[in-house]
Enzyme design. Structure first.
Site, short mmCIF file in Angstrom:
data_model
loop_
_atom_site.label_atom_id
_atom_site.label_comp_id
_atom_site.label_asym_id
_atom_site.label_seq_id
_atom_site.Cartn_x
_atom_site.Cartn_y
_atom_site.Cartn_z
N GLU A 104 0.79 -1.23 0.00
CA GLU A 104 0.00 0.00 0.00
C GLU A 104 0.82 1.29 0.00
O GLU A 104 0.67 2.13 0.89
CB GLU A 104 -0.94 0.03 1.22
CG GLU A 104 -1.98 -1.04 1.18
CD GLU A 104 -2.99 -0.95 2.31
OE1 GLU A 104 -2.81 -0.11 3.22
OE2 GLU A 104 -3.96 -1.71 2.29
N TYR A 158 -11.18 -2.89 1.69
CA TYR A 158 -11.86 -2.92 2.98
C TYR A 158 -13.24 -2.29 2.93
O TYR A 158 -14.19 -2.82 3.47
CB TYR A 158 -11.01 -2.22 4.06
CG TYR A 158 -9.82 -3.06 4.46
CD1 TYR A 158 -9.93 -4.02 5.46
CD2 TYR A 158 -8.61 -2.92 3.81
CE1 TYR A 158 -8.86 -4.82 5.81
CE2 TYR A 158 -7.52 -3.72 4.15
CZ TYR A 158 -7.66 -4.66 5.16
OH TYR A 158 -6.60 -5.46 5.49
N GLU A 163 -5.41 -8.49 0.65
CA GLU A 163 -6.00 -8.23 1.98
C GLU A 163 -7.47 -7.90 1.83
O GLU A 163 -7.87 -7.20 0.89
CB GLU A 163 -5.36 -7.01 2.66
CG GLU A 163 -4.00 -7.24 3.26
CD GLU A 163 -3.46 -6.00 3.99
OE1 GLU A 163 -4.25 -5.16 4.46
OE2 GLU A 163 -2.22 -5.89 4.05
N TRP A 166 -1.46 -0.61 13.85
CA TRP A 166 -0.89 0.72 13.64
C TRP A 166 -1.40 1.71 14.70
O TRP A 166 -1.33 1.39 15.88
CB TRP A 166 -1.15 1.18 12.19
CG TRP A 166 -0.74 0.13 11.19
CD1 TRP A 166 -1.55 -0.52 10.31
CD2 TRP A 166 0.58 -0.42 10.99
NE1 TRP A 166 -0.81 -1.42 9.57
CE2 TRP A 166 0.48 -1.39 9.95
CE3 TRP A 166 1.84 -0.20 11.55
CZ2 TRP A 166 1.58 -2.13 9.50
CZ3 TRP A 166 2.94 -0.93 11.09
CH2 TRP A 166 2.80 -1.87 10.09
#
Ligand code: GAL
Length: 468
Positions: free
Chosen positions: A165, A309, A373, A425
């Site tokens: 990413e 996502y 992902e 994160w």
């Protein structure tokens, strides 16, 4: 709801998010070590990845999870500063090499195909100290690191992702400053970092192509995040244009140079130029590729790796306040449809994935696609019985199946994010994406399957949603 024979079912993790062992056995610090150790509430409760899931010492436990699910693919990343403590090939940390050799060998012994990411957000601190992605010299340093990985692991690893990413990283780390090094450069740093990332990716692909491909016969790509932007008012021309700008700035910014013609999308170039002008900048804040650079960037991926996502409604908005930043340059605002179910920041829009895949097929000449992902977070404390989350996965698989069977999109592999709950994160351990629950209070870091892990194992066994 059957998937094509040989469809790949995987799960993903990344080094900093699961390994821990931040200074063990000669590992050098990464920017995330520095950033989390500085505190300052930039990460939830000032949590760190010092121990995380402990995968550096508990790899065998991860392997058990992988076998329990019956995965065909496992995607993980190498910690650059575990292999090269100061980021350069001047010194190679053999213990780091041994660790990844063991993972790769164990996966292959168990019939699991490794998908290896070279760099997933955790830049060696020593390289950040020299300017990180804002400095052009990193292109050569990244290429040397990539060559080392290809020559060390490429006899067994055949599926490589150079970077995870870069479209998110350039924005969060170098434009907004939310990710390390934590210094905002609104409207300039993100573009500069992205420019260098694209060149570094292309350089390492060429290294693979000319030095390793013939013997190793592998494939190299780059993972790009994309949400699906839908016009807020489908009948409004300006919202339709805003939705096109959204995907151009987000996905095509990287995809068009690499999978298309070597250059940024026209709409990005004209938009940044016109906003720069309005804001009194002497020239466009977007860097330009030379003709020769365009030629060397074009065609530097062997498959399309995408991560999905969530989706958003998009509305045109001119930036009246004159603030600088990539987000301002796009001149739009993001909205959500109140009917969408939300899991933390993820608005669950399974049909957005189908539209996105069709877009990639149509725009980039029907490439082989890996979904590297996709997943759904639960806030801490998360119940082991995550029926609601499984429903999100189930609907996503239905849409994926339609994309493959009806739209004829060439998707070959799906990786769930993530194998384990991990260090998410800036959200720390508060956001749980795992198929396996990890108890971060217990020094043994026990892994326990959520119900969705058991359901996912059934999907993998049946290669589809039979009985779901
Ligand atoms: C991606 C990232 C992963 C993981 C995931 C969930 O952007 O590559 O590392 O954090 O999001 O937020």
């Amino acid at each position: 709801m059957a998937f094509p024979a040989g469809f790949g079912w995987g799960a993903a993790t990344s080094a900093y998010q699961v390994e821990g062992g931040w200074d063990m056995d000669g590992k050098g610090p990464s920017v995330w070590d520095t950033f989390t150790h500085q505190g300052g509430e930039r990460v939830f409760k000032n949590q760190t990845g010092d121990v995380a899931c402990g995968s550096y010492t508990l790899w065998e436990e991860d392997l058990k999870c992988i076998k329990q699910l019956g995965l065909t693919h496992y995607r993980f990343s190498l910690s650059w500063s575990r292999l090269l403590p100061d980021g350069t090939t001047g010194f190679i940390n053999q213990k780091g090499v041994n660790y990844y050799n063991k993972i790769i060998d164990d996966l292959l012994t168990n019939g699991v195909t490794p998908i290896v990411t070279l760099y997933h957000f955790d830049l060696p601190q020593a390289l950040e100290d020299q300017g990180g992605w804002l400095s052009e010299s990193i292109i050569e340093t990244f290429d040397q690191y990539a060559r080392l990985c290809f020559s060390t692991f490429g006899d067994r690893v055949k599926q490589w992702i150079t970077m995870n990413e870069p479209n998110v990283l350039s924005l969060l780390a170098y434009d907004l400053g939310f990710f390390p090094p934590g210094v905002p450069h609104l409207g300039t740093g993100g573009y500069q970092a992205a420019h260098n990332m694209i060149k570094a990716h292309a350089r390492s692909w060429h290294s693979y192509d000319s030095l390793f491909r013939k013997e190793q016969k592998g494939m190299v790509s780059i993972s790009l995040l994309a949400g699906w932007p839908e016009p807020a008012d489908p009948s409004s021309l300006s919202d339709q244009e805003a939705a096109k700008r959204a995907i151009a700035f987000h996905l095509d910014f990287f995809a068009k140079p690499i999978f298309g013609d070597g250059d940024y999308p026209e709409v990005v170039k004209s938009q940044v130029a016109s906003v720069s002008k309005k804001q009194g900048d002497p020239s466009s804040r977007l860097p330009e590729f030379t003709e020769e650079e365009k030629r060397t960037i074009k065609g530097t991926a062997d498959f399309f790796a995408v991560q999905y996502y969530t989706s958003r409604l998009v509305k045109h908005r001119e930036d009246t306040k004159g603030e600088r930043g990539i987000l301002q340059d796009v001149e739009l605002e993001f909205l959500t449809d109140p009917s969408w179910k939300s899991m933390d920041w993820v608005h669950v829009v399974p049909w957005g994935l189908r539209k996105l895949l069709k877009y990639i097929m149509d725009t980039y000449n029907n490439p082989v696609i890996y979904i590297t992902e996709n997943g759904f977070p639960q806030s801490d404390p998360a119940s082991l019985d995550d029926t609601q989350r499984w429903e999100c996965f189930r609907q996503t698989f239905q849409e994926l199946c339609k994309a493959i069977q009806v739209d004829k999109v060439n998707v070959k592999v799906y990786c769930a994010w993530s194998l384990l709950d991990n260090f998410e994160w800036t959200q720390g351990y508060n956001s749980r994406f795992g198929l396996f629950h990890v108890d971060f209070e217990d020094p043994a870091r026990p892994r326990v399957p959520y119900s969705s892990a058991k359901e996912y194992a059934k999907v993998i066994r049946n290669n589809g949603l039979d009985g779901h």
